[in-house]
Design a protein around this motif. Structure first.
Motif, PDB file in Angstrom:
ATOM      1  N   GLU A 194       0.837  -1.193   0.000  1.00 36.47           N
ATOM      2  CA  GLU A 194       0.000   0.000   0.000  1.00 36.47           C
ATOM      3  C   GLU A 194       0.877   1.250   0.000  1.00 36.47           C
ATOM      4  O   GLU A 194       1.879   1.315   0.710  1.00 36.47           O
ATOM      5  CB  GLU A 194      -0.910   0.003   1.228  1.00 36.47           C
ATOM      6  N   TRP A 195       0.487   2.221  -0.821  1.00 37.57           N
ATOM      7  CA  TRP A 195       1.166   3.509  -0.896  1.00 37.57           C
ATOM      8  C   TRP A 195       0.122   4.631  -0.861  1.00 37.57           C
ATOM      9  O   TRP A 195      -0.924   4.522  -1.492  1.00 37.57           O
ATOM     10  CB  TRP A 195       1.922   3.671  -2.212  1.00 37.57           C
ATOM     11  N   GLY A 196       0.408   5.710  -0.183  1.00 35.83           N
ATOM     12  CA  GLY A 196      -0.344   6.940  -0.309  1.00 35.83           C
ATOM     13  C   GLY A 196      -1.758   6.899   0.239  1.00 35.83           C
ATOM     14  O   GLY A 196      -2.169   5.970   0.937  1.00 35.83           O
ATOM     15  N   SER A 197      -2.500   7.952  -0.095  1.00 34.76           N
ATOM     16  CA  SER A 197      -3.892   8.066   0.337  1.00 34.76           C
ATOM     17  C   SER A 197      -4.661   8.842  -0.715  1.00 34.76           C
ATOM     18  O   SER A 197      -4.082   9.567  -1.527  1.00 34.76           O
ATOM     19  CB  SER A 197      -3.979   8.780   1.693  1.00 34.76           C
ATOM     20  N   GLY A 198      -5.978   8.686  -0.676  1.00 39.87           N
ATOM     21  CA  GLY A 198      -6.825   9.354  -1.650  1.00 39.87           C
ATOM     22  C   GLY A 198      -7.701   8.357  -2.371  1.00 39.87           C
ATOM     23  O   GLY A 198      -8.034   7.287  -1.848  1.00 39.87           O
ATOM     24  N   GLU A 199      -8.079   8.691  -3.594  1.00 39.91           N
ATOM     25  CA  GLU A 199      -8.920   7.801  -4.402  1.00 39.91           C
ATOM     26  C   GLU A 199      -8.196   6.476  -4.630  1.00 39.91           C
ATOM     27  O   GLU A 199      -7.000   6.461  -4.931  1.00 39.91           O
ATOM     28  CB  GLU A 199      -9.226   8.479  -5.741  1.00 39.91           C
ATOM     29  N   VAL A 226     -16.051  -1.596  -9.902  1.00 41.97           N
ATOM     30  CA  VAL A 226     -14.992  -1.109 -10.790  1.00 41.97           C
ATOM     31  C   VAL A 226     -15.380   0.225 -11.412  1.00 41.97           C
ATOM     32  O   VAL A 226     -16.364   0.326 -12.149  1.00 41.97           O
ATOM     33  CB  VAL A 226     -14.702  -2.144 -11.886  1.00 41.97           C
ATOM     34  N   LYS A 227     -14.597   1.241 -11.140  1.00 41.61           N
ATOM     35  CA  LYS A 227     -14.818   2.563 -11.731  1.00 41.61           C
ATOM     36  C   LYS A 227     -14.363   2.587 -13.181  1.00 41.61           C
ATOM     37  O   LYS A 227     -15.056   3.098 -14.064  1.00 41.61           O
ATOM     38  CB  LYS A 227     -14.069   3.614 -10.924  1.00 41.61           C
ATOM     39  N   GLN A 228     -13.169   2.052 -13.439  1.00 42.70           N
ATOM     40  CA  GLN A 228     -12.641   1.953 -14.795  1.00 42.70           C
ATOM     41  C   GLN A 228     -11.545   0.903 -14.818  1.00 42.70           C
ATOM     42  O   GLN A 228     -10.953   0.573 -13.777  1.00 42.70           O
ATOM     43  CB  GLN A 228     -12.109   3.295 -15.286  1.00 42.70           C
ATOM     44  N   ILE A 232      -4.421   9.514 -17.655  1.00 48.59           N
ATOM     45  CA  ILE A 232      -5.728   8.850 -17.656  1.00 48.59           C
ATOM     46  C   ILE A 232      -6.479   9.137 -16.360  1.00 48.59           C
ATOM     47  O   ILE A 232      -7.665   9.484 -16.368  1.00 48.59           O
ATOM     48  CB  ILE A 232      -5.555   7.332 -17.852  1.00 48.59           C
ATOM     49  N   LEU A 233      -5.795   9.017 -15.246  1.00 47.03           N
ATOM     50  CA  LEU A 233      -6.460   9.227 -13.958  1.00 47.03           C
ATOM     51  C   LEU A 233      -6.917  10.671 -13.786  1.00 47.03           C
ATOM     52  O   LEU A 233      -8.004  10.940 -13.260  1.00 47.03           O
ATOM     53  CB  LEU A 233      -5.514   8.827 -12.818  1.00 47.03           C
TER      54      LEU A 233
END
Length: 278
Positions: free
Chosen positions: A17-22, A114-116, A273-274
């Motif tokens: 796991e890395w980071g935070s957010g979406e 799944v969003k994409q 893309i993101l």
């Protein structure tokens, strides 16, 4: 970066796991492991929560001895367990090579998850002809990326062979760290891949019996095709155009492992893309 073990899945799964957010879920290809996504995840970690599991039979996750445990739908069950435990919202899924099949099957089974999809040089998504079954032992020996399974007399002997393979071309510090995370010393003193033989056998049996996409799937999908990748003929990409109505296709630099051989270009393509996703 932190490593965790999820014991609520059907088999214990190790994940990074890395980071935070979406949330962004990263699925490695056959015989690889979660650390192949290190460069990408580090580049995204200031804005996104990046999670990369070692799929069953790979890396530091559990390795059932029964080849039947590696049916594609068993992997999908693991992804459902990961989602139940780790996500509260639909997730972007980045899937490389054979893992594209798992991502497509999961999106069909549970589209609310799944969003994409971002599929990186998909391979083994369609079924292999049954005539391959008697020759699978030969097939295993001829696929270059499986040659690092071993056994080898030493770590250095394994590294010497690895440096001849496409995924390690250039032998950067990233590639060497990915290689070192992929192998281990066995009880008999030899060295070899952490990828389980039962997983190899089970996945190839599954490839003979189940395709990843056979009907329309509405989830937004990006198909990233490296210039030196495996999808170079129109018939190889035809199923994506046929069954994925919300498809975008992009050519990127690199070979079948663009995240290892052209990481900066690859990371930039994913970030674009993101950032364009509502």
């Amino acid at each position: 970066m932190s490593r965790h073990l999820m014991t609520t899945a059907p088999v214990p799964l190790s994940y990074l796991e890395w980071g935070s957010g979406e949330p962004v879920l990263m699925l490695h290809g056959l015989a690889d492991h979660s650390l192949v996504w290190q460069s990408l995840a580090e580049s995204l970690s200031t804005q996104y929560r990046c999670l990369a599991p070692d799929l069953r039979g790979h890396g530091d996750s559990d390795k059932p001895n029964d080849p039947a445990a590696y049916d594609a739908l068993e992997f999908v069950t693991d992804l459902e367990a990961l989602a139940d435990s780790l996500f509260t919202e639909p997730v972007t899924v980045i899937a490389h090579s054979w893992a594209a099949k798992l991502a497509l099957l999961w999106a069909k089974q549970a589209p609310h998850r799944v969003k994409q999809l971002i599929l990186v040089d998909p391979f083994f998504v369609n079924t292999l002809p049954k005539l391959f079954q008697p020759t699978l032992p030969i097939f295993y020996r001829t696929l270059p990326f499986l040659k690092v399974m071993g056994p080898f007399p030493s770590r250095d002997a394994a590294a010497t062979l690895a440096q001849t393979l496409k995924q390690y071309r250039g032998w950067s510090p990233l590639q060497e760290s990915v290689f070192d995370a992929a192998i281990e010393q066995k009880p008999d003193g030899t060295w070899g891949s952490k990828f389980a033989i039962a997983a190899r056998n089970g996945v190839f049996e599954d490839i003979l019996n189940r395709a990843g996409v056979t009907e329309s799937l509405a989830v937004p999908t990006h198909l990233l095709l490296p210039q030196g990748g495996l999808n170079r003929m129109a018939w190889q990409t035809r199923p994506y155009y046929r069954y994925l109505p919300n498809l975008q296709v992009q050519t990127i630099p690199g070979n079948h492992w663009p995240h290892l051989v052209e990481p900066e270009s690859f990371n930039g393509a994913i970030a674009t893309i993101l950032s364009a996703t509502p």
